[in-house]
Design a protein around this motif. Structure first.
Motif, mmCIF file in Angstrom:
data_model
loop_
_atom_site.group_PDB
_atom_site.id
_atom_site.type_symbol
_atom_site.label_atom_id
_atom_site.label_comp_id
_atom_site.label_asym_id
_atom_site.label_seq_id
_atom_site.Cartn_x
_atom_site.Cartn_y
_atom_site.Cartn_z
ATOM 1 N N PRO A 192 0.830 -1.203 0.000
ATOM 2 C CA PRO A 192 0.000 0.000 0.000
ATOM 3 C C PRO A 192 0.863 1.251 0.000
ATOM 4 O O PRO A 192 2.006 1.219 0.497
ATOM 5 N N LEU A 193 0.355 2.345 -0.546
ATOM 6 C CA LEU A 193 1.173 3.537 -0.729
ATOM 7 C C LEU A 193 1.768 4.059 0.580
ATOM 8 O O LEU A 193 2.936 4.422 0.635
ATOM 9 N N THR A 194 0.976 4.111 1.632
ATOM 10 C CA THR A 194 1.498 4.623 2.902
ATOM 11 C C THR A 194 2.585 3.718 3.447
ATOM 12 O O THR A 194 3.594 4.179 3.979
ATOM 13 N N GLU A 195 2.378 2.418 3.326
ATOM 14 C CA GLU A 195 3.379 1.456 3.814
ATOM 15 C C GLU A 195 4.654 1.542 2.997
ATOM 16 O O GLU A 195 5.767 1.467 3.534
ATOM 17 N N ALA A 196 4.513 1.709 1.677
ATOM 18 C CA ALA A 196 5.693 1.821 0.810
ATOM 19 C C ALA A 196 6.503 3.057 1.159
ATOM 20 O O ALA A 196 7.739 3.023 1.214
ATOM 21 N N SER A 197 5.809 4.179 1.404
ATOM 22 C CA SER A 197 6.498 5.416 1.754
ATOM 23 C C SER A 197 7.321 5.238 3.020
ATOM 24 O O SER A 197 8.484 5.661 3.089
ATOM 25 N N ALA A 198 6.742 4.603 4.034
ATOM 26 C CA ALA A 198 7.466 4.381 5.290
ATOM 27 C C ALA A 198 8.640 3.427 5.084
ATOM 28 O O ALA A 198 9.730 3.621 5.645
#
Length: 343
Positions: A192-198
């Motif tokens: 997921p985008l938020t997880e990838a960013s982190a």
């Protein structure tokens, strides 16, 4: 048997009122529908429906119109959603398959829905919480410039260009670009985008000190793109269709138009998706929490990639709506959009 007969009378009243916009009387029902009973029986059934709050008499008219509750019972009693004809399905597929990117898919979808239903079409861009990274590509566009391309599972593509002091076209630069690309996708693809960013925040520390400036610039560019993806957006088409239904709104269509300008309101309308991609939700009249939309009905469903629903789409119009046809159109279009995004 009397309950089934009253439901048949209610169904006939809804169908006639949707078609004619005129209050429906017992005589008209007997002329237009094969109810198989006497005029007195129909009048008794209408009296019972009115007592239950399913139909009402507008002003001093001898006819009756469905109430919000009447429409609700009608929709809930639909045994199946009317299938679209093969020609209609082929036309939808052909129109949507010509899209070149996600923006084009969304634009074509709302225009198609507005045309099919003659209502206001609404579509939400894929939600952050339901989207994931499909792939990250790095493309040198000169010795010291690098294009960072983020491809999301819903088909959206974001591009950023960064500057680098390193010569990215040299053998050492090409090696570095290939290594960053490999590690980026190992960390981010499928997440997921938020997880990838982190997950990507720690990536620079895993490179040699001399390479970290380039890696940091790539991660910043991706983070900017991921943040932009978080913006919840909705697109409308067919607002002018409301003008055809001026008499269906108690005073004016002004409150409806004002509500349509508030994207937060529209996001809430589309934000009640379940996990079933075939399920079509119908909110009728006062079931809509926003006061400006309490003279309208909203028919919506989710679309996605495979089994994952990523956002919603639907139509909004007066409660005097052809619900079976509208529900079929919304579901069919959502299915084709899901197929396109999954391909």
């Amino acid at each position: 048997m009397s309950e089934e007969r009253r439901l048949a009378v209610l169904r006939a009243i809804v169908q006639d009122y949707v078609q004619t916009s005129e209050p429906v009387g017992s005589k008209a029902l007997l002329e237009r529908h094969q109810l198989g009973v006497s005029a007195a029986t129909v009048r008794n059934d209408m009296a019972a429906l009115e007592e239950e709050g399913l139909i009402a008499a507008p002003h001093t008219s001898a006819g009756r119109v469905p109430t919000d509750l009447g429409y609700r019972v009608f929709v809930d009693k639909l045994s199946t959603v009317k299938p679209m004809s093969p020609a209609e399905r082929a036309a939808i597929a052909q129109f949507l398959e010509g899209a070149v990117d996600l923006d084009d898919v969304v634009d074509r979808t709302v225009r198609l829905l507005a045309t099919l239903t003659r209502q206001v079409a609404v579509m939400q861009y894929p939600s952050l919480t339901r989207s994931s990274v499909r792939h990250v590509e790095l493309v040198p566009v000169g010795a010291h410039r690098l294009m960072v391309v983020l491809i999301v599972n819903t088909g959206r593509v974001e591009q950023r260009v960064i500057e680098s002091a390193r010569d990215l076209l040299s053998p050492d630069g090409e090696r570095l670009v290939a290594e960053i690309r490999t590690r980026l996708n190992a960390d981010a693809a499928g997440r997921p985008l938020t997880e990838a960013s982190a997950q990507l925040q720690s990536l620079p520390s895993r490179f040699d000190p001399a390479d970290r400036d380039v890696v940091r610039a790539v991660v910043r560019a991706l983070d900017d793109a991921l943040v932009e993806e978080r913006e919840e957006r909705v697109v409308l088409a067919g607002t002018a269709n409301l003008a055809r239904f001026g008499t269906d709104f108690p005073l004016t269509i002004g409150p409806v138009l004002e509500a349509l300008e508030e994207h937060v309101v529209l996001l809430k309308l589309l934000g009640t998706m379940g996990s079933d991609s075939d399920a079509v939700a119908v909110r009728i009249g006062h079931e809509n929490p926003h006061q400006g939309l309490q003279a309208t009905s909203v028919v919506s469903t989710g679309y996605g990639t495979g089994r994952d629903l990523v956002a919603g789409l639907g139509v909004l119009g007066p409660t005097r709506m052809d619900y079976p046809t509208t529900m079929a159109s919304v579901r069919a279009v959502a299915r084709y959009v899901s197929e396109i995004l999954a391909s």
